[in-house]
Design an enzyme around this catalytic site. Structure first.
Site, short mmCIF file in Angstrom:
data_model
loop_
_atom_site.label_atom_id
_atom_site.label_comp_id
_atom_site.label_asym_id
_atom_site.label_seq_id
_atom_site.Cartn_x
_atom_site.Cartn_y
_atom_site.Cartn_z
N CYS A 50 -3.00 5.20 -2.47
CA CYS A 50 -3.54 5.85 -1.54
C CYS A 50 -3.09 7.18 -1.20
O CYS A 50 -1.82 7.10 -1.30
CB CYS A 50 -3.29 4.86 -0.04
SG CYS A 50 -4.18 5.44 1.25
N ASP B 155 -10.60 7.27 3.59
CA ASP B 155 -10.44 6.73 4.82
C ASP B 155 -11.73 6.81 5.71
O ASP B 155 -11.66 6.06 6.72
CB ASP B 155 -9.54 7.82 5.91
CG ASP B 155 -7.89 7.47 5.52
OD1 ASP B 155 -7.62 6.44 4.73
OD2 ASP B 155 -7.17 8.38 6.03
N LYS C 94 0.93 -1.46 0.17
CA LYS C 94 -0.06 0.13 0.02
C LYS C 94 0.84 1.14 0.10
O LYS C 94 1.85 1.52 1.16
CB LYS C 94 -0.88 -0.07 1.09
CG LYS C 94 -1.69 1.24 1.59
CD LYS C 94 -2.70 0.87 2.84
CE LYS C 94 -3.49 2.39 3.05
NZ LYS C 94 -4.23 2.10 4.19
N TRP C 95 0.91 2.20 -1.22
CA TRP C 95 1.54 3.30 -1.25
C TRP C 95 0.81 4.32 -0.93
O TRP C 95 0.05 4.96 -1.51
CB TRP C 95 2.08 3.13 -2.66
CG TRP C 95 3.05 4.41 -3.00
CD1 TRP C 95 2.90 5.75 -2.85
CD2 TRP C 95 4.32 4.30 -3.75
NE1 TRP C 95 4.00 6.34 -3.44
CE2 TRP C 95 5.15 5.51 -3.81
CE3 TRP C 95 5.21 2.95 -4.21
CZ2 TRP C 95 6.26 5.68 -4.54
CZ3 TRP C 95 6.35 3.39 -4.87
CH2 TRP C 95 6.81 4.71 -5.04
N ASP C 96 1.22 5.19 0.04
CA ASP C 96 0.61 6.14 0.62
C ASP C 96 1.32 7.70 0.58
O ASP C 96 2.60 7.55 0.10
CB ASP C 96 0.46 6.09 2.30
CG ASP C 96 -1.11 6.55 2.83
OD1 ASP C 96 -1.46 7.60 2.20
OD2 ASP C 96 -1.36 6.07 3.72
C1 GLA Z 1 -3.46 7.34 5.69
C2 GLA Z 1 -4.16 6.37 5.04
C3 GLA Z 1 -4.80 5.23 5.92
C4 GLA Z 1 -3.59 4.63 6.94
C5 GLA Z 1 -2.93 5.74 7.40
C6 GLA Z 1 -1.54 5.43 8.09
O1 GLA Z 1 -4.35 8.30 6.23
O2 GLA Z 1 -5.38 6.81 4.11
O3 GLA Z 1 -5.56 4.37 5.35
O4 GLA Z 1 -2.64 3.97 5.97
O5 GLA Z 1 -2.39 6.93 6.50
O6 GLA Z 1 -0.93 6.37 8.57
#
Ligand code: GLA
Length: 719
Positions: free
Chosen positions: A507, A529, A457-459
């Site tokens: 993400c 979220d 998951k790449w945020d």
């Molecule tokens: C963001 C993402 C969440 C989670 C948090 C972790 O807010 O949207 O899904 O991964 O970071 O810090």
């Protein structure tokens, strides 16, 4: 890209043939008038396009530039090396060719040249026949001078109609992708992003424009567009008093005069266009088909059910907690366990949001055995192991100590850390090739050490309303956010090439980066979220106008919901999550045995219908924005199976039982109706009965519920 050189058609005064860029059912037609490139038509394909030559007077500037005399929104504005701010482009030539490796794609390239300076503009079109999508982009080549590109559109579209109805998405973090449809009044409407590296929380760069009348799902002429760009964008819609509409789509020129060095070439991002003579639904299905064939990673791979740790445990976990979660995820039937934020950093441990980004070493205190035990356990339980990363960002960390020069920051000023929800973090300067290597190495390093990681998951959790690159020279600072995104794409490119089968989720604080540019390097995205199922009905309804269910991660979460504190029934949460790529976002330990049983049974049932949801055609039936309930149906390509959803969003004392009147079925086949994840009583008196597609599309079936947050999922199987 090009193997055999196609024939080039060169300019001859008013004898250039019509330039026809066509798909199976649509066409974009351009003509040359006194060496000026004009757009005649975009919409339904015409039988004999040669006739456009006889009505050249009806055509309008295809790519108007500042200096050409066009007073409307302009596609291009350049400051030349000597300070001249005007440009004049003359048509030089064009060529078309079939894609050497894909018979479904045809390319067209039109060459325009400045009449006084050695500057060439190329307009490139990529037509996808079956999906009825045409991608367009522009390039500027400056052969002998350094120039500044002040603004440049990927696409400039002329439309003609008596009225225009714009549908688009708007929102905010935690409230993403709400649908808004409105009649466009005269004037210019602009929707944009100026947030640097996040772009879609607020306005989205995708649209539908209905011509003449508001469109229905199955009726009305509609033009659809989606800009494929993960940075600042600008979409403008100008309607003049004569009812002409000019659509401008491209990189936001705001604070972004782009310096192009002598001999350089600048390419805009692609804009994807599609057209439907029969409603908004077809626009959606065109984008879904195109995206699933050409854009998403591993487009035909059925997406696994994920259990993500974030809402369940946040950053507060140890090895034992995670091992137990992996076991419980497997018990539930999940196919991948994702360890979210909080697993890294030693000198600056990632125990809260304010530390650790940049140091991608596993936190020894929390996880003494690294990922090894997790991977072993996941393997033993027959599921994949995945992790969360945010490699473009930095906050107090050893990386920040070592490389302050890699951080985006305006000189001589403190960084803007007071912005809300920015988590004390800053952005690494991806215009710098060394930073690009670093970001690639974060991903590559983890995967090299742990090749069994199957999901990342790449945020990206910060936006930037200012900028400053310590890498770019002072007089090229306007290039930053553009070079940043191009740098990001080049990193993605390397990663996807090396790890084509690692599932990558897009993400950005939820749905802060949902565009077809970034989606071209991912398998799926995290829409928000906000996992409250009630809000998700609206969010998923909106975002699925442009992006398919297979990419739409939708997780069952605990109540009260961690964002809204809302409480919705478990069945409703499950049903809403099933309408996308089903997942789970909770601590199984906190659930009752009965709840766990319901979830695992739902996951098992989802696995029997997900092919229809993930690969089928979406037909929207009743909009939650227009009624007190939502309903939609996914139909398999061969129309032998369908899965319908119905969600009540609001209680109304005057509410009748929702009726689902289907679309997209085969009228001549008979479908048996059964229910998935049934509640205590049947969701419809028609469960267990059979009807023809004709009957289901003309009469439909009624449900048995009407209170807010009641729902049902029906399966239709053709006999
Ligand atoms: C963001 C993402 C969440 C989670 C948090 C972790 O807010 O949207 O899904 O991964 O970071 O810090």
């Amino acid at each position: 890209m090009l193997l055999a050189l196609p024939a080039i058609v060169c300019a001859q005064k008013n004898s250039t043939p019509v330039i026809a860029i066509e798909t199976d059912a649509t066409g974009l037609y351009l003509v040359v008038d006194e060496l000026c490139l004009k757009q005649s038509h975009y919409g339904a394909r015409v039988a004999d396009p040669g006739q456009f030559l006889q009505v050249r007077d009806m055509a309008r500037d295809a790519y108007p530039v500042y200096g050409s005399g066009n007073p409307n929104e302009l596609a291009l504005a350049i400051t030349h090396g000597n300070g001249n701010v005007t440009t004049m482009l003359a048509y030089k030539s064009h060529r078309s060719w079939d894609d050497p490796s894909d018979g479904n794609i045809k390319w067209t390239e039109i060459t325009l040249e400045d009449t006084a300076y050695p500057v060439t503009v190329l307009l490139t079109y990529k037509a996808f026949a079956c999906e009825n999508v045409i991608q367009t982009m522009a390039s500027v080549v400056s052969r002998q001078q350094r120039i500044t590109i002040n603004s440049i559109a990927s696409c400039y579209l002329n439309l003609k109609s008596s009225a225009y109805y714009l549908s688009r998405l708007y929102g905010a973090p935690g409230f993403e992708s709400n649908l808004l449809s409105e009649r466009m009044s005269e004037g210019i409407k602009v929707f944009d992003s100026k947030r640097g590296v996040r772009n879609s929380h607020y306005d989205n760069q995708s649209f539908m424009i209905a011509l003449e009348n508001p469109a229905g799902e199955l009726t009305g002429e509609v033009v659809g567009g989606a800009l494929c760009w993960t940075g600042n964008f600008r979409m403008s819609y100008q309607v003049d008093v004569m009812h002409n509409c000019y659509v401008w789509a491209g990189i936001n020129p705001y604070q972004a005069g782009y310096v192009l060095l002598e001999g350089g070439r600048f390419d805009t991002p692609w804009m994807a266009l599609t057209y439907s003579p029969s409603g908004k639904g077809e626009i959606t299905r065109n984008f879904h088909d195109w995206g699933r064939k050409y854009m998403l990673n591993e487009p035909q791979r059925i997406r696994p059910v994920a259990l993500n740790s974030w809402e369940g445990v946040g950053m507060d976990f140890d090895q034992k907690t995670i091992l137990e979660m992996i076991d419980r995820a497997a018990d539930l039937g999940a196919e991948v366990f994702v360890l979210d934020d909080g697993w890294f950093g030693n000198k600056y441990p990632r125990n809260d949001e304010r530390n650790g980004l940049g140091d991608w070493d596993i936190n020894k205190k929390k996880l003494p055995d690294g990922f090894t035990k997790f991977i072993e356990r996941a393997r033993a339980r027959g599921i994949m192991f995945g992790i969360w990363i945010e490699p473009e960002m930095v906050n107090p960390s050893q990386l920040a100590e070592k490389h302050p020069d890699w951080i985006v920051k305006a000189p001589d000023r403190p960084p803007l850390m007071h912005l809300s929800r920015q988590r004390s973090q800053q952005i690494l300067d991806l215009s710098n090739p060394r930073v690009q290597d670093f970001v690639f190495d974060v991903f590559d390093g983890i995967l090299k050490q742990n090749p069994e990681i199957g999901y990342v998951k790449w945020d990206a959790n910060r936006y930037a309303p200012d900028h400053g690159s310590q890498y770019l020279p002072p007089d090229m600072q306007g290039n930053l956010w553009i070079d940043y995104v191009k740098g990001l794409y080049s990193v993605y490119e390397r990663i996807v090439k090396k790890y084509p089968h690692t599932i990558i989720q897009l993400c950005s604080s939820g749905g802060g980066r949902v565009d077809w540019g970034a989606m071209g390097y991912h398998h799926e995205f995290w829409p928000s979220d906000n996992t409250d199922a009630l809000q998700r009905v609206y969010t998923q309804w909106g975002i699925n106008h442009f992006f398919p269910a297979m990419a739409t991660s939708a997780h069952i979460s605990q109540v009260p919901n961690h964002t809204t504190s809302g409480v919705t029934p478990l069945k409703f949460r499950i049903d809403v999550a099933m309408s996308g790529r089903l997942g789970v976002e909770l601590q199984p330990r906190d659930m009752t045995p009965e709840e766990l049983k319901t979830i695992s049974s739902a996951i098992a049932q989802y696995k029997t219908i997900r092919e229809v949801i993930q690969l089928g055609d979406l037909y929207r039936l009743t909009s939650p924005y227009e009624d007190n309930f939502a309903s939609m149906v996914y139909v398999s390509k061969d129309r032998s199976q369908a899965v319908a959803f119905c969600f009540v969003t609001k209680y109304s004392p005057a509410q009748d039982y929702p009726v689902i009147r289907f679309s997209g079925l085969d009228p001549n086949r008979t479908y048996a109706i059964s229910e998935i994840n049934p509640g205590k009583s049947n969701g419809s008196p028609s469960v267990g009965k059979s009807f023809t597609g004709d009957f289901l599309m003309k009469n439909g079936i009624r449900t048995t519920f009407w209170r807010a947050c009641e729902s049902a999922v029906f399966r239709l199987n053709a006999k």
